[in-house]
Design a protein around this motif. Structure first.
Motif, PDB file in Angstrom:
ATOM      1  N   ALA A  75      23.827 -91.708   0.447  1.00  0.00           N
ATOM      2  CA  ALA A  75      24.438 -91.127   1.642  1.00  0.00           C
ATOM      3  C   ALA A  75      25.192 -92.184   2.438  1.00  0.00           C
ATOM      4  CB  ALA A  75      23.369 -90.467   2.503  1.00  0.00           C
ATOM      5  N   LYS A  76      24.688 -93.418   2.420  1.00  0.00           N
ATOM      6  CA  LYS A  76      25.334 -94.501   3.159  1.00  0.00           C
ATOM      7  C   LYS A  76      26.384 -95.156   2.267  1.00  0.00           C
ATOM      8  CE  LYS A  76      23.252 -97.215   5.939  1.00  0.00           C
ATOM      9  NZ  LYS A  76      22.383 -98.265   6.516  1.00  0.00           N
ATOM     10  N   GLN A  77      27.617 -94.753   2.448  1.00  0.00           N
ATOM     11  CA  GLN A  77      28.721 -95.322   1.683  1.00  0.00           C
ATOM     12  C   GLN A  77      29.940 -95.438   2.575  1.00  0.00           C
ATOM     13  OE1 GLN A  77      31.058 -92.182  -0.753  1.00  0.00           O
ATOM     14  NE2 GLN A  77      28.921 -91.833  -1.293  1.00  0.00           N
ATOM     15  N   ALA A  78      30.894 -96.252   2.131  1.00  0.00           N
ATOM     16  CA  ALA A  78      32.125 -96.453   2.893  1.00  0.00           C
ATOM     17  C   ALA A  78      33.267 -96.664   1.909  1.00  0.00           C
ATOM     18  CB  ALA A  78      31.999 -97.646   3.834  1.00  0.00           C
ATOM     19  N   ILE A  79      34.465 -96.273   2.327  1.00  0.00           N
ATOM     20  CA  ILE A  79      35.635 -96.366   1.469  1.00  0.00           C
ATOM     21  C   ILE A  79      36.725 -97.169   2.176  1.00  0.00           C
ATOM     22  CG2 ILE A  79      37.374 -95.093   0.147  1.00  0.00           C
ATOM     23  CD1 ILE A  79      35.583 -92.674   0.195  1.00  0.00           C
ATOM     24  N   VAL A  80      37.374 -98.062   1.423  1.00  0.00           N
ATOM     25  CA  VAL A  80      38.550 -98.786   1.915  1.00  0.00           C
ATOM     26  C   VAL A  80      39.694 -98.478   0.963  1.00  0.00           C
ATOM     27  CG1 VAL A  80      39.565-101.020   2.451  1.00  0.00           C
ATOM     28  CG2 VAL A  80      37.137-100.619   2.911  1.00  0.00           C
ATOM     29  N   PHE A  81      40.789 -97.960   1.508  1.00  0.00           N
ATOM     30  CA  PHE A  81      41.955 -97.586   0.716  1.00  0.00           C
ATOM     31  C   PHE A  81      43.018 -98.688   0.780  1.00  0.00           C
ATOM     32  CE2 PHE A  81      40.004 -93.600   2.084  1.00  0.00           C
ATOM     33  CZ  PHE A  81      39.918 -92.890   0.895  1.00  0.00           C
ATOM     34  N   GLN A  82      44.084 -98.523  -0.008  1.00  0.00           N
ATOM     35  CA  GLN A  82      45.209 -99.467   0.043  1.00  0.00           C
ATOM     36  C   GLN A  82      45.848 -99.447   1.431  1.00  0.00           C
ATOM     37  OE1 GLN A  82      49.539 -99.667  -2.017  1.00  0.00           O
ATOM     38  NE2 GLN A  82      47.828 -99.745  -3.444  1.00  0.00           N
ATOM     39  N   ASP A  83      45.972 -98.266   2.013  1.00  0.00           N
ATOM     40  CA  ASP A  83      46.426 -98.125   3.393  1.00  0.00           C
ATOM     41  C   ASP A  83      45.207 -98.284   4.304  1.00  0.00           C
ATOM     42  OD1 ASP A  83      47.227 -97.288   5.891  1.00  0.00           O
ATOM     43  OD2 ASP A  83      48.274 -95.498   5.186  1.00  0.00           O
ATOM     44  N   PRO A  84      45.225 -99.229   5.237  1.00  0.00           N
ATOM     45  CA  PRO A  84      44.038 -99.445   6.088  1.00  0.00           C
ATOM     46  C   PRO A  84      43.607 -98.226   6.896  1.00  0.00           C
ATOM     47  CG  PRO A  84      45.581-101.270   6.298  1.00  0.00           C
ATOM     48  CD  PRO A  84      46.288-100.213   5.511  1.00  0.00           C
ATOM     49  N   ARG A  85      44.542 -97.299   7.162  1.00  0.00           N
ATOM     50  CA  ARG A  85      44.229 -96.050   7.859  1.00  0.00           C
ATOM     51  C   ARG A  85      43.583 -96.292   9.226  1.00  0.00           C
ATOM     52  NH1 ARG A  85      42.697 -91.597   3.161  1.00  0.00           N
ATOM     53  NH2 ARG A  85      44.307 -92.263   1.686  1.00  0.00           N
ATOM     54  N   LEU A  86      44.180 -97.220   9.966  1.00  0.00           N
ATOM     55  CA  LEU A  86      43.728 -97.457  11.337  1.00  0.00           C
ATOM     56  C   LEU A  86      44.391 -96.456  12.270  1.00  0.00           C
ATOM     57  CD1 LEU A  86      43.922-101.367  11.463  1.00  0.00           C
ATOM     58  CD2 LEU A  86      42.023 -99.913  10.713  1.00  0.00           C
TER      59      LEU A  86
END
Length: 247
Positions: A75-86
């Motif tokens: 359940a505890k997960q995180a995703i980082v994409f090519q676009d930082p999506r700030l």
């Protein structure tokens, strides 16, 4: 009855995927994919364009409701994409803390996360003032402040220049060593995969066609015998041949 090796591996794994399948129209992108990822293991996923790498990552991240098969992920997960999506209308510290309760404790944790990526001084600036590398470091801080058991990275350094990529590789190694999440990195860059991962897998026609432990001593040099041999093997599996630069 004794538990067999496969069952024991699954029980001990952070990620268990069995028979994962995804079809878009008449195109089969994932075709019964099986994969286990151990706690703290760093796995890099290579494949040609359209091989299903990002589709599989999205499945693990619960971003695709139409995927078929069995998936067990933390359940505890995180995703980082090519676009930082700030969020451009929120300052950096708020971006790191987004989705968490806004209180003194979480703000302090977000500030600590920014310090880890060497951007504590940027806490009160707007995202538009950041360089590409800085924005991606903020995205990493936002992911790791949640202390995920699984960190999903979808070509996070693909848009960065070569020198910034090198710096980001070193930073990611340091952060992963400290936080110890299991990691799945999707990348086109064979060298990046070997430099960072404990295991490299190649996705071909929707299934894993090669899985190899990275037995290259750290710190890893591109000119070591083990690095060159694994690079050649991976490029051959990808159908590229031993090119000087393959991303």
């Amino acid at each position: 009855m004794a538990t067999d090796v496969t069952e024991r591996t699954a029980l001990d794994s952070v990620v268990v995927a069995r028979g994962v399948r995804r079809v878009f129209g008449e195109q089969v992108v994932l075709d019964g994919l099986d994969l286990d990822i151990a706690p703290g293991e760093f796995v890099a996923l290579l494949g040609r364009s359209g091989s299903g790498k990002s589709t599989f990552l999205r499945a693990l991240g619960a971003l695709d409701p139409d995927v078929e098969g069995y998936l067990r992920v933390p359940a505890k997960q995180a995703i980082v994409f090519q676009d930082p999506r700030l969020l451009p209308w929120q300052k950096v510290l708020t971006n790191v803390n987004i989705g968490r309760p806004d209180n003194a404790r979480t703000r302090a944790e977000a500030l600590d996360a920014l310090a880890e990526v060497e951007l504590e001084s940027k806490a009160k600036v707007w995202p538009r003032t950041l360089s590409g590398g800085e924005a991606q470091r903020v995205a990493l801080a936002r992911a790791l402040v949640r202390e995920p058991q699984l960190l999903l990275l979808d070509e996070p350094f693909g848009a960065l220049d070569a020198l910034t990529r090198i710096r980001m590789h070193g930073l990611l190694e340091k952060l992963v060593a400290k936080h110890r999440p299991a990691v799945l990195l999707v990348t086109h860059d064979v060298d990046e995969a070997i430099l960072l991962a404990d295991r490299v897998i190649v996705l071909t026609d929707g299934v894993i066609s090669l899985s190899s432990q990275v037995e290259v001593p750290r710190p890893r040099g591109r000119d070591s015998r083990e690095f060159v041999a694994l690079r050649r093997r991976l490029l051959t599996e990808l159908g590229v041949g031993d090119q000087p630069d393959a991303r």
